[in-house]
Design a protein around this motif. Structure first.
Motif, PDB file in Angstrom:
ATOM      1  N   TYR A  24       0.826  -1.201   0.000  1.00 18.92           N
ATOM      2  CA  TYR A  24       0.000   0.000   0.000  1.00 18.92           C
ATOM      3  C   TYR A  24       0.863   1.255   0.000  1.00 18.92           C
ATOM      4  O   TYR A  24       0.611   2.201  -0.738  1.00 18.92           O
ATOM      5  CB  TYR A  24      -0.923   0.004   1.223  1.00 18.92           C
ATOM      6  CG  TYR A  24      -2.148  -0.854   1.047  1.00 18.92           C
ATOM      7  CD1 TYR A  24      -2.906  -0.774  -0.114  1.00 18.92           C
ATOM      8  CD2 TYR A  24      -2.548  -1.744   2.030  1.00 18.92           C
ATOM      9  CE1 TYR A  24      -4.031  -1.556  -0.286  1.00 18.92           C
ATOM     10  CE2 TYR A  24      -3.674  -2.532   1.871  1.00 18.92           C
ATOM     11  CZ  TYR A  24      -4.415  -2.435   0.714  1.00 18.92           C
ATOM     12  OH  TYR A  24      -5.520  -3.206   0.549  1.00 18.92           O
ATOM     13  N   THR A  25       1.892   1.272   0.852  1.00 15.67           N
ATOM     14  CA  THR A  25       2.765   2.436   0.926  1.00 15.67           C
ATOM     15  C   THR A  25       3.429   2.702  -0.419  1.00 15.67           C
ATOM     16  O   THR A  25       3.500   3.834  -0.884  1.00 15.67           O
ATOM     17  CB  THR A  25       3.841   2.219   2.007  1.00 15.67           C
ATOM     18  OG1 THR A  25       3.204   1.951   3.245  1.00 15.67           O
ATOM     19  CG2 THR A  25       4.719   3.447   2.145  1.00 15.67           C
ATOM     20  N   SER A  26       3.911   1.652  -1.077  1.00 16.96           N
ATOM     21  CA  SER A  26       4.588   1.815  -2.357  1.00 16.96           C
ATOM     22  C   SER A  26       3.642   2.363  -3.413  1.00 16.96           C
ATOM     23  O   SER A  26       4.003   3.251  -4.181  1.00 16.96           O
ATOM     24  CB  SER A  26       5.169   0.473  -2.813  1.00 16.96           C
ATOM     25  OG  SER A  26       6.098  -0.009  -1.873  1.00 16.96           O
ATOM     26  N   LEU A 130      14.845   4.559  -3.759  1.00 19.58           N
ATOM     27  CA  LEU A 130      15.504   3.939  -4.908  1.00 19.58           C
ATOM     28  C   LEU A 130      15.989   2.541  -4.547  1.00 19.58           C
ATOM     29  O   LEU A 130      15.815   1.587  -5.316  1.00 19.58           O
ATOM     30  CB  LEU A 130      16.678   4.804  -5.369  1.00 19.58           C
ATOM     31  CG  LEU A 130      17.540   4.230  -6.499  1.00 19.58           C
ATOM     32  CD1 LEU A 130      16.709   4.020  -7.756  1.00 19.58           C
ATOM     33  CD2 LEU A 130      18.729   5.136  -6.781  1.00 19.58           C
ATOM     34  N   GLN A 131      16.579   2.410  -3.367  1.00 21.81           N
ATOM     35  CA  GLN A 131      17.049   1.096  -2.924  1.00 21.81           C
ATOM     36  C   GLN A 131      15.887   0.126  -2.765  1.00 21.81           C
ATOM     37  O   GLN A 131      16.002  -1.061  -3.100  1.00 21.81           O
ATOM     38  CB  GLN A 131      17.817   1.246  -1.609  1.00 21.81           C
ATOM     39  CG  GLN A 131      19.125   2.005  -1.757  1.00 21.81           C
ATOM     40  CD  GLN A 131      19.761   2.341  -0.421  1.00 21.81           C
ATOM     41  OE1 GLN A 131      19.088   2.375   0.616  1.00 21.81           O
ATOM     42  NE2 GLN A 131      21.062   2.581  -0.425  1.00 21.81           N
ATOM     43  N   GLY A 132      14.753   0.623  -2.262  1.00 21.46           N
ATOM     44  CA  GLY A 132      13.583  -0.229  -2.121  1.00 21.46           C
ATOM     45  C   GLY A 132      13.035  -0.673  -3.462  1.00 21.46           C
ATOM     46  O   GLY A 132      12.618  -1.827  -3.634  1.00 21.46           O
ATOM     47  N   ALA A 133      13.041   0.245  -4.452  1.00 22.42           N
ATOM     48  CA  ALA A 133      12.562  -0.110  -5.792  1.00 22.42           C
ATOM     49  C   ALA A 133      13.467  -1.154  -6.431  1.00 22.42           C
ATOM     50  O   ALA A 133      12.996  -2.092  -7.086  1.00 22.42           O
ATOM     51  CB  ALA A 133      12.494   1.140  -6.667  1.00 22.42           C
ATOM     52  N   TYR A 361       5.643   4.351   6.492  1.00 20.38           N
ATOM     53  CA  TYR A 361       7.090   4.294   6.343  1.00 20.38           C
ATOM     54  C   TYR A 361       7.424   3.776   4.956  1.00 20.38           C
ATOM     55  O   TYR A 361       6.631   3.090   4.325  1.00 20.38           O
ATOM     56  CB  TYR A 361       7.697   3.344   7.380  1.00 20.38           C
ATOM     57  CG  TYR A 361       7.959   3.988   8.722  1.00 20.38           C
ATOM     58  CD1 TYR A 361       9.245   4.309   9.107  1.00 20.38           C
ATOM     59  CD2 TYR A 361       6.914   4.259   9.597  1.00 20.38           C
ATOM     60  CE1 TYR A 361       9.494   4.880  10.337  1.00 20.38           C
ATOM     61  CE2 TYR A 361       7.150   4.833  10.833  1.00 20.38           C
ATOM     62  CZ  TYR A 361       8.450   5.143  11.194  1.00 20.38           C
ATOM     63  OH  TYR A 361       8.686   5.709  12.405  1.00 20.38           O
ATOM     64  N   GLY A 362       8.649   4.092   4.485  1.00 20.33           N
ATOM     65  CA  GLY A 362       9.110   3.551   3.214  1.00 20.33           C
ATOM     66  C   GLY A 362       9.324   2.060   3.315  1.00 20.33           C
ATOM     67  O   GLY A 362       9.597   1.523   4.379  1.00 20.33           O
ATOM     68  N   SER A 363       9.205   1.376   2.183  1.00 15.31           N
ATOM     69  CA  SER A 363       9.305  -0.080   2.186  1.00 15.31           C
ATOM     70  C   SER A 363      10.669  -0.549   2.648  1.00 15.31           C
ATOM     71  O   SER A 363      10.792  -1.535   3.358  1.00 15.31           O
ATOM     72  CB  SER A 363       9.015  -0.614   0.786  1.00 15.31           C
ATOM     73  OG  SER A 363       9.923  -0.081  -0.145  1.00 15.31           O
ATOM     74  N   SER A 364      11.734   0.158   2.252  1.00 10.43           N
ATOM     75  CA  SER A 364      13.069  -0.299   2.626  1.00 10.43           C
ATOM     76  C   SER A 364      13.294  -0.183   4.120  1.00 10.43           C
ATOM     77  O   SER A 364      14.010  -0.977   4.717  1.00 10.43           O
ATOM     78  CB  SER A 364      14.128   0.515   1.874  1.00 10.43           C
ATOM     79  OG  SER A 364      14.006   1.885   2.181  1.00 10.43           O
TER      80      SER A 364
END
Length: 412
Positions: A24-26, A130-133, A361-364
């Motif tokens: 959801y966050t992404s 970017l790292q999470g993507a 929060y961000g995914s990473s």
């Protein structure tokens, strides 16, 4: 909404809420990024128009001055005899040329563009995004055994029985650039993932001029790829890549030293072979191979006719889901995998995303540290909004407990 809740036993069952929140966050972040880039495109268009007008003015001044020198000032004696020509010459050199040379218009246009970019700062991705993507892309690559050479062309193909099968066909195919591939590889700490992406980066960079928006270049990709092959034992290929790099950067002393080093190694061991790229062990999923095998068999699982214990039904879970039974599909017995169809409605999904957004929060961050994640959604809802998502929370808990019990029964 055809949102499928996949419950795998004995896979990482307790981490499902985290991954749902991550999805959801992404999605919300991507939507915000699309809106932000649309605004930036409009700002860049305005900048181009203003700069084009500025360059047209400079071109007009150039044409005026060059015309005078090609026509009027050919006969210097006649020009010196004309006081008006003398006046305009002195005036241009004293006033007009400085106005052109020291004009602040270019700086003002650039500053306006930078200001528009900075205004969108809160909606722009950071390094961790970017790292999470990249992590998400590599996770898809691993889980579905996707081929990097096809991914860079925008195709999602996996190997099956010696052939290829398309597991996903997007409405819009987006090929990747050499710089895209370089950024994917640059963030990796293992050669298993970085080498294939660097290979594609080098291939795509070759024959192209460097673009100012790029982070990497052909030289960067060759440098990283050569070192990666050296570290994995493929010295001959590392030498070939380093020699190609010297062709583009002949004064690079470090690469020259590497070439000498590789040549000496090959003299000592001329038949040295590279080590097979080994995939690093998972830090999060102990049953990774089983999990990925199930995903890669998507669409080819045994049917009810092949195994009567695999079936679909409306599942009430005892007394907890009588009013709204779940659409259950049993996909596998070992491990026990259940697919619930239409688990939540579109309205519930939008409500969850809207309420979760302010504290998301961000995914990473969530993946790197479970303790830094927000508490469960039902614990953070404001009064008056808890009922809708609370129903989802109760359904999930009920189906989770019941599915665990049924899984133990089927595995006995």
């Amino acid at each position: 909404m055809d949102l499928r809740l996949l419950l795998c036993l004995p896979l990482v069952f307790t981490s499902l809420p985290l991954y749902c929140a991550e999805i959801y966050t992404s999605l919300v972040n991507v939507k915000q990024a699309i809106i932000a880039e649309r605004k930036l495109i409009d700002s860049l268009k305005s900048y181009i128009e203003q700069e084009s007008q500025r360059l047209q003015d400079i071109r007009r001044f150039y044409d005026k001055a060059s015309h005078l020198h090609s026509e009027v000032y050919k006969d210097q004696a006649a020009a010196l005899a004309n006081p008006l020509l003398a006046f305009t010459l002195i005036k241009r050199l004293y006033s007009e040329w400085p106005n052109v040379i020291y004009s602040d218009e270019a700086l003002e246009n650039t500053q306006a563009l930078r200001s528009s970019y900075e205004r969108e700062g809160s909606f722009l991705p950071q390094l961790e995004d970017l790292q999470g993507a990249v992590s998400g892309l590599l996770r898809l690559q691993d889980v579905y055994a996707l081929q990097v050479s096809d991914l860079v062309k925008g195709h999602f193909l996996t190997l099956t029985n010696g052939g290829t099968r398309e597991i996903y066909k997007p409405h819009v195919s987006v090929p990747l650039s050499g710089d895209d591939c370089f950024m994917v590889a640059y963030e990796q700490e293992d050669y298993y993932h970085s080498v294939p992406w660097l290979e594609q980066s080098v291939s795509l960079f070759r024959g192209l001029n460097w673009s100012p928006e790029n982070q990497g270049s052909l030289e960067d990709a060759l440098d990283h790829l050569a070192y990666s092959h050296f570290k994995t034992g493929n010295v001959s290929y590392a030498l070939s890549l380093s020699q190609e790099l010297l062709h583009h950067d002949p004064v690079n002393e470090r690469v020259q030293n590497n070439v000498e080093k590789y040549e000496k190694l090959l003299l000592v061991k001329p038949h040295i072979n590279g080590n097979r790229l080994r995939r690093p062990d998972s830090k999060y999923l102990r049953t990774r191979e089983v999990y990925e095998r199930l995903c890669q068999n998507h669409g080819s699982h045994p049917t009810h006719f092949q195994n009567p214990r695999l079936f679909c039904d409306y599942f009430s879970g005892g007394s907890g889901l009588i009013v709204r039974p779940a659409k259950r599909e049993i996909l596998s017995l070992q491990p026990f995998v259940v697919l619930y169809h239409d688990f939540i409605t579109d309205t519930e999904a939008e409500d969850i995303k809207r309420i979760a957004l302010p504290g998301a929060y961000g995914s990473s961050q969530c993946l790197s540290s479970f303790t830094n994640c927000q508490p469960p959604l039902s614990a953070t809802l404001v009064p008056g909004k808890q009922f809708k998502s609370g129903g989802v929370d109760r359904r999930q808990r009920k189906q989770t407990v019941t599915t665990q019990e049924h899984g133990k029964e089927h595995q006995q």
